[in-house]
Structures are given as C-alpha cells and as structure tokens.
Design an enzyme around this catalytic site. Sequence first.
Site, PDB file in Angstrom:
ATOM      1  N   GLU A 268     -14.267  -4.842   9.932  1.00  0.00           N
ATOM      2  CA  GLU A 268     -12.938  -4.522  10.428  1.00  0.00           C
ATOM      3  C   GLU A 268     -12.865  -3.054  10.831  1.00  0.00           C
ATOM      4  O   GLU A 268     -13.743  -2.255  10.512  1.00  0.00           O
ATOM      5  CB  GLU A 268     -11.864  -4.838   9.396  1.00  0.00           C
ATOM      6  CG  GLU A 268     -11.983  -4.075   8.087  1.00  0.00           C
ATOM      7  CD  GLU A 268     -10.915  -4.498   7.088  1.00  0.00           C
ATOM      8  OE1 GLU A 268      -9.783  -3.966   7.186  1.00  0.00           O
ATOM      9  OE2 GLU A 268     -11.189  -5.355   6.235  1.00  0.00           O
TER      10      GLU A 268
ATOM     11  N   ASN B 202     -10.091   0.052  10.425  1.00  0.00           N
ATOM     12  CA  ASN B 202      -8.849   0.524   9.821  1.00  0.00           C
ATOM     13  C   ASN B 202      -8.324   1.682  10.657  1.00  0.00           C
ATOM     14  O   ASN B 202      -8.947   2.751  10.703  1.00  0.00           O
ATOM     15  CB  ASN B 202      -9.086   0.985   8.387  1.00  0.00           C
ATOM     16  CG  ASN B 202      -9.329  -0.182   7.459  1.00  0.00           C
ATOM     17  OD1 ASN B 202      -8.395  -0.773   6.935  1.00  0.00           O
ATOM     18  ND2 ASN B 202     -10.594  -0.531   7.269  1.00  0.00           N
TER      19      ASN B 202
ATOM     20  N   GLY C 289      -7.332   5.290   4.400  1.00  0.00           N
ATOM     21  CA  GLY C 289      -6.918   6.182   3.316  1.00  0.00           C
ATOM     22  C   GLY C 289      -7.235   7.618   3.693  1.00  0.00           C
ATOM     23  O   GLY C 289      -8.328   7.907   4.187  1.00  0.00           O
TER      24      GLY C 289
ATOM     25  N   SER D  38      -6.578  -2.800   2.102  1.00  0.00           N
ATOM     26  CA  SER D  38      -6.936  -2.380   0.740  1.00  0.00           C
ATOM     27  C   SER D  38      -7.370  -3.529  -0.157  1.00  0.00           C
ATOM     28  O   SER D  38      -7.248  -3.455  -1.377  1.00  0.00           O
ATOM     29  CB  SER D  38      -5.771  -1.624   0.082  1.00  0.00           C
ATOM     30  OG  SER D  38      -5.553  -0.390   0.713  1.00  0.00           O
TER      31      SER D  38
ATOM     32  N   GLU E  28       0.813  -1.215   0.000  1.00  0.00           N
ATOM     33  CA  GLU E  28       0.000   0.000   0.000  1.00  0.00           C
ATOM     34  C   GLU E  28       0.852   1.273   0.000  1.00  0.00           C
ATOM     35  O   GLU E  28       0.379   2.350   0.350  1.00  0.00           O
ATOM     36  CB  GLU E  28      -0.944  -0.025   1.204  1.00  0.00           C
ATOM     37  CG  GLU E  28      -1.912  -1.191   1.168  1.00  0.00           C
ATOM     38  CD  GLU E  28      -2.776  -1.289   2.407  1.00  0.00           C
ATOM     39  OE1 GLU E  28      -3.742  -0.512   2.504  1.00  0.00           O
ATOM     40  OE2 GLU E  28      -2.479  -2.118   3.280  1.00  0.00           O
TER      41      GLU E  28
END
Length: 332
Positions: A285, A287, A291, A161, A16
Amino acid sequence: MSRLRVAVLAGGRSSEHEISLASARSVLESLDPQQYDVVTVAIGRDGRWELGSGDGSVAETLPVPAANAPATLGSVDVVLPILHGPFGEDGTVQGLLELAGVAYVGAGVAASALCMDKDLFKKVLRDSGIPVARHVALRTGDAIANPFGFPCFVKPARLGSSVGITKAHDEDELEDAVALAFRHDEKVLIEEFLDGIEVEVGVLGNREPIASLPGQIVPVGHEWYDYASKYDEGGMELVIPPELPEDVIEQVQRVAVEAFRVTECEGMARADCFVVDGERVIVNELNTIPGFTSTSVYAKLFEASGIPYDELLRRLIDLAVERHERRSHLRY
C-alpha cells in the site's frame, strides 16, 4: 522575509486520532518560529473543530463549527493536514482545502481517495504493471470467499495502522476476521499471504519524486506487523538499509516512486512493500499521510538518507506552495 502562516490540522474522527495528535505535536515542536507563524486546528473525535495558538499544544475539541473551516483555513498560506485514516487521509479534508483555495501538504483529492481504498489502489497498480498481492473484495451481504488458502489477511478496505486487520489461519478465524473488518468498513479485503521481507520506503516530491533508503520491518514479539508492534515501545525494529542486495534495494526504490507516480501522489507518501523470494518486489500500500513524529518510520528513513526532520518539514511546505502556485494558472 515575512513568515509563512502555517496551520497544522490534527486529530480527526478516525480511530487513528491519538496517532495524529502525536504526529502534530512533533511537527509543532520542529517548525522554525523564525520562518513560520503557526496556528493549530484540532478536530475532535466528535467532528468538532477547535482553533489553537500553535504554541506546541493541540486541543481536542472546540466550538468552531466545520462550516467555518474554509474561511479559517483560507486565511493561512499553507495547511499541514496531519490526519490519519478516514475523514483526513481519504480526500475529504483535501477537498475542503481545495474549496478554501489554500496550499496544503500531501496528495490531492483523487490520489488520497485512491490510496486509502486498498481495493481500488491495487486495481490501478495492477493495470499499471506494478505487482501487488492478490485479493478479493467483499461488500455487505456477500458470501465469504477465500481462494488463497491459509493463512490469509482480512482487512477493512479503507483504514490504516492495521486497525481491524486479522491474519486468519483457518475458516473459523476467517469468519471472525470478516465480521471484525465489517465493523470498520462496508468493503472488506481478503488478501493472499506473502511470505517475504517487509520493507518500507519514503517518497518525497511533486513532479520529480525521490525515494529514501528503504527500511526492513522486523516485528518483535508479534507474528506480524500489527497495531501493537507499530505503536508499542519495542514492538518492532527498523533495519536501514534492509538486509537485501543493492540491486533489490534499488528496485524497491524504483517501484515505490513508480507507484507514487501512477497514483498521482504529490508531496509525500510511504510505500509499504514485500520482497518475496529474495528479489520480487510487491507493493502492499501507499500511505499518503504516514505517521509523522520525529521517530516515525517515514522520518527515520529520510534521516538515514540525509534529510533530517526539520528539513523534511521545510521541503514538504515548499512542495505545497509550489503545487498551489503551479495549479493557480489553470483555467476552469
């Protein structure tokens, strides 16, 4: 007032890497130079570190060895680790920042590691009474076991991702999917398919986190929300708020905040959930470093909730400083 010295840490060794650089460029463009004195520290795919001026560019490699990182990062007031995936979002860099004694944005060591490992994360949420999808974990050498039927999802336990993830429709696809996932991690999840509406919600805060408006993920031209639908132009639509009853939207927000609390996250996280049968909220999930471009889902969710991108950055930096000050009074 004197400006805070902020280091933006970007790039990284994971797949990523490019996503991280894009996020970092948006952050650099949006940090107010009247408030912040910004430097950049870029990590190449080869693991080398490079210092930059914070002028809006992010270098990719550099001759600064990682051994010098604590001294370099310890000379700033706050670090923004805009890193995704392994060696950045998994507690490793957070541990380095703890050793350097510097304030940093986002979850701490334990929360970062926990949320990165989808197997352990699900176990903690289940034990806390928060619904998650059923799964089994395979380790290298284990026989493939799928008790959930088809379709099912196969994914590396510690990656983001949608890299290495497959929606398997039969036994042949399952075998190939497991082999692919094992190329990315030594632990692989086989997970039940959830037939529901995919929604994401941003969470922001330390001791008193708040949730953004949720957004409904609608893949365009893709069967599911895979890497291409996330990052290709026009690969998905984000519907804010989702097409759900108000009480379900509030339930999504409550569950997201509770997941944030029980995993001991701080700063920020994006909770990815499914709404099944129109009312059951199931967490997929968290994160901990989502992003972070100005057009990313996390930023869009808070923009729609009345917190624009530059304000979001300011709050995250303030939260990092607050946590560092709070923890400085602990005795070890």
